[in-house]
Motif scaffolding. Structure first.
Motif, PDB file in Angstrom:
ATOM      1  N   TYR A   1       6.713  -2.566   0.775  1.00  0.00           N
ATOM      2  CA  TYR A   1       5.544  -3.156   1.696  1.00  0.00           C
ATOM      3  C   TYR A   1       5.821  -3.595   3.042  1.00  0.00           C
ATOM      4  O   TYR A   1       4.678  -3.793   3.779  1.00  0.00           O
ATOM      5  CB  TYR A   1       4.721  -4.307   0.782  1.00  0.00           C
TER       6      TYR A   1
ATOM      7  N   ASN B   1       3.746  -2.525   6.210  1.00  0.00           N
ATOM      8  CA  ASN B   1       2.915  -3.312   6.823  1.00  0.00           C
ATOM      9  C   ASN B   1       3.534  -2.814   8.515  1.00  0.00           C
ATOM     10  O   ASN B   1       2.738  -2.833   9.446  1.00  0.00           O
ATOM     11  CB  ASN B   1       3.391  -4.797   6.712  1.00  0.00           C
TER      12      ASN B   1
ATOM     13  N   GLN C   1       1.553   0.156   9.901  1.00  0.00           N
ATOM     14  CA  GLN C   1       0.353   0.178  10.515  1.00  0.00           C
ATOM     15  C   GLN C   1       0.148  -0.072  11.696  1.00  0.00           C
ATOM     16  O   GLN C   1      -0.938   0.690  12.237  1.00  0.00           O
ATOM     17  CB  GLN C   1      -0.337  -0.996   9.786  1.00  0.00           C
TER      18      GLN C   1
END
Length: 171
Positions: free
Chosen positions: A114, A118, A121
């Motif tokens: 994750y 992140n 993005q």
């Protein structure tokens, strides 16, 4: 800590970003030789931006305990036929880069990484901008057609796009 799969995929993206920088650099040189100073200025700026994208990946991999690597690059085309063909090539390349970033996001989710998800993005949002910008430029070139006066004005106008895109937020 990055998984081996995630590290390999991120290192593959480093090569794509480096090749993107080279593609823009080749386009800058072609434009400059053709007397399109504004387009050349824009392309030089885009080449620098792609190099910065590459360096962000380098730093991220190393900071996460991986090892960012420099790989061999494919030589970009140096002839483009026309300004329209050049920007069509550019647009197709940006779509390819977007697909590659999307695949990285997919891998990060499969790996349950994750932090990398992140991190990616920013690239997802950046690619939306890159594709939109290339599409807008192509629309303008299609409006111009074979009008030399229109091309002259476009070459001057694209300098404004360079100024806007090179300004850092909050600067």
């Amino acid at each position: 800590m990055l998984s081996e799969r995630m590290q390999k995929a991120l290192n593959d993206q480093i090569r794509i970003e480096a090749e993107s920088s080279q593609i823009y650099l080749a386009m800058a040189s072609w434009s400059e030789v053709k007397g399109l100073e504004g387009v050349a200025q824009f392309m030089y700026g885009q080449s620098d931006e792609e190099r910065m994208h590459m360096l962000k990946f380098f730093k991220y991999i190393n900071e996460r305990g991986g090892h960012a690597v420099v790989s061999e690059l494919n030589k970009p085309s140096v002839e483009f036929g026309s300004i329209k063909e050049m920007f069509e090539t550019l647009f197709k390349h940006e779509v390819f880069v977007s697909q590659s970033i999307n695949e990285l996001v997919h891998i990060s989710l499969e790996e349950k990484d994750y932090a990398t998800h992140n991190f990616l993005q920013w690239y997802v949002a950046e690619q939306i901008e890159e594709e939109a910008q290339a599409r807008t430029i192509l629309d303008k070139i299609n409006l111009i057609g074979d009008d030399k006066g229109g091309l002259y004005l476009f070459d001057n106008d694209i300098k404004q796009l360079t100024v806007v895109s090179s300004v850092a937020p909050g600067a």
